[in-house]
Design an enzyme around this catalytic site. Structure first.
Site, mmCIF file in Angstrom:
data_model
loop_
_atom_site.group_PDB
_atom_site.id
_atom_site.type_symbol
_atom_site.label_atom_id
_atom_site.label_comp_id
_atom_site.label_asym_id
_atom_site.label_seq_id
_atom_site.Cartn_x
_atom_site.Cartn_y
_atom_site.Cartn_z
ATOM 1 N N GLY A 103 0.829 -1.205 0.000
ATOM 2 C CA GLY A 103 0.000 0.000 0.000
ATOM 3 C C GLY A 103 0.857 1.245 0.000
ATOM 4 N NE ARG A 104 -2.612 5.437 2.062
ATOM 5 C CZ ARG A 104 -3.443 6.076 2.883
ATOM 6 N NH1 ARG A 104 -3.777 7.323 2.624
ATOM 7 N NH2 ARG A 104 -3.928 5.466 3.948
ATOM 8 C CG ASP A 160 -0.703 -6.032 -2.051
ATOM 9 O OD1 ASP A 160 -0.395 -5.251 -1.140
ATOM 10 O OD2 ASP A 160 -1.881 -6.185 -2.439
ATOM 11 N NE ARG A 161 -5.669 -9.984 0.537
ATOM 12 C CZ ARG A 161 -6.696 -9.997 1.388
ATOM 13 N NH1 ARG A 161 -7.469 -11.070 1.491
ATOM 14 N NH2 ARG A 161 -6.946 -8.938 2.133
ATOM 15 C CB SER A 211 6.438 7.641 12.618
ATOM 16 O OG SER A 211 5.825 8.899 12.458
ATOM 17 C CE LYS A 216 4.089 5.084 14.175
ATOM 18 N NZ LYS A 216 2.697 4.844 13.899
ATOM 19 C CD GLU A 227 -0.068 11.173 14.294
ATOM 20 O OE1 GLU A 227 -1.109 10.732 13.748
ATOM 21 O OE2 GLU A 227 1.059 10.685 14.102
ATOM 22 C CE1 TYR A 228 -4.391 8.938 16.684
ATOM 23 C CE2 TYR A 228 -6.055 8.380 18.320
ATOM 24 C CZ TYR A 228 -5.350 8.060 17.174
ATOM 25 O OH TYR A 228 -5.612 6.884 16.531
#
Length: 327
Positions: A9-10, A30-31, A121, A189, A196-197
């Site tokens: 993914g990204r 990856d699928r 991160s 993490k 971060e929130y």
């Protein structure tokens, strides 16, 4: 160095690209066959199954799993544990719960396959900026895979150095650390994401106050039509609240000052919840972190029964009429 990567993914795809850009060899799965094909065109070795991946890697193997926390990661780690050999290593670089890491490593123990958890991160900017990493695992395994970690890390860059003890681990300056045994990486993490929130919520509330200063409910002389884009930009330069999150805020406001392209419903990855659970276990007060998590929950709801009850009670004891839509 050779590395298998599952989940393109990204972040997973960019991890592969950063490694290959710096001379490492990657075997990818990856699928989504298109994701595999795209990276194969860039020089990776694409495979169609976990079995093919294990066969394509040289011993001692290392496979980085970059999948959503929960069942996808759980099932993949279990399957790899049956396919890999003693001395091989499974790396979970996603956002798994640290207690799951401890359990998985224990389950893999009899097989001789080692386990590393890497709190990663950097998001979609990791290809360019590098990834800040918090690593859990035994020293021998972490040291063996240090070339991979060092390549993915951002490096010291131009950030001024902190005065540290002479025997301090130099890896922290490079943007990654060996946090401790299995689970420690994802635990650090987890707390990182919870902080971060809180930071994000503080910025959000502050800019909400700035935006509301032009409300017609205020006396006319006290209304200010403030330029939020300029405020975000000036705070980036020399202010004590400057940060990468503020950089991203300034960029968002410069592109759409009213943020009309966003709904305001904010998801959470689960790590904020786990951090609050840890705070409860340790009896540590985490007022800001808790409030920021609950604010995310609130962002996904219409007015709740509880809020309607508040309005009904206010009317009942004081005749307070409900206000109209927010200007």
């Amino acid at each position: 160095m050779q590395l298998g990567v599952i989940g393109l993914g990204r972040m997973g795809g960019n991890i592969v690209r950063r490694l290959m850009k710096n001379g490492h060899e990657c075997v990818v799965y990856d699928r989504d066959a298109k994701a595999v094909g795209g990276l194969a065109q860039d020089g990776a070795t694409g495979v169609k199954s976990l079995e093919e991946m294990v066969k394509a890697l040289k011993s001692p193997r290392a496979v980085w799993v970059m999948l959503p926390a929960g069942a996808p990661t759980e099932e993949t780690v279990a399957a790899l544990g049956k396919l890999m050999a003693p001395g091989d290593t499974i790396i979970d670089g996603g956002n798994s719960f640290y207690k799951d890491d401890i359990r998985r490593a224990k389950a893999l123990g009899p097989t001789g396959v080692t386990y590393m958890d890497v709190g990663t991160s950097g998001g979609v900017w990791g290809l360019e900026r590098g990834y800040c990493m918090m690593v859990g695992g035994d020293k021998q395994t972490v040291d063996r895979l240090d070339p991979i970690l060092k390549t993915l890390a951002p490096g010291a860059g131009t950030i001024p150095l902190t005065k540290r003890a002479e025997d301090a681990d130099p890896r922290a300056v490079e943007g990654y650390i060996h946090a401790g045994p299995v689970g420690a990486g994802h635990f650090v993490k987890m707390v990182h994401n919870s902080i971060e929130y809180g930071l994000m919520q503080a910025y959000a509330e502050g800019f909400d106050i700035l935006a509301g200063k032009n409300s017609p409910t205020l006396p006319e002389a006290e209304r200010f039509d403030l330029n939020l884009t300029d405020i975000a930009e000036v705070w980036r330069r020399g202010s004590v609240i400057s940060s990468w999150l503020l950089d991203l805020t300034a960029q968002a406001l410069a592109g759409d000052s009213r943020l009309e392209g966003y709904t305001g419903a904010v998801d959470d990855s689960g790590e904020g919840r786990w951090a609050i659970d840890a705070a409860v276990e340790e009896a540590v007060p985490a007022v800001v972190l808790s409030a920021s998590l609950f604010a995310r929950f609130r962002s996904r709801q219409e007015h709740t029964l509880g809020e309607k009850l508040l309005s009904a009670m206010r009317f009942g004891f004081g005749g307070h009429v409900e206000i109209g839509p927010k200007p």
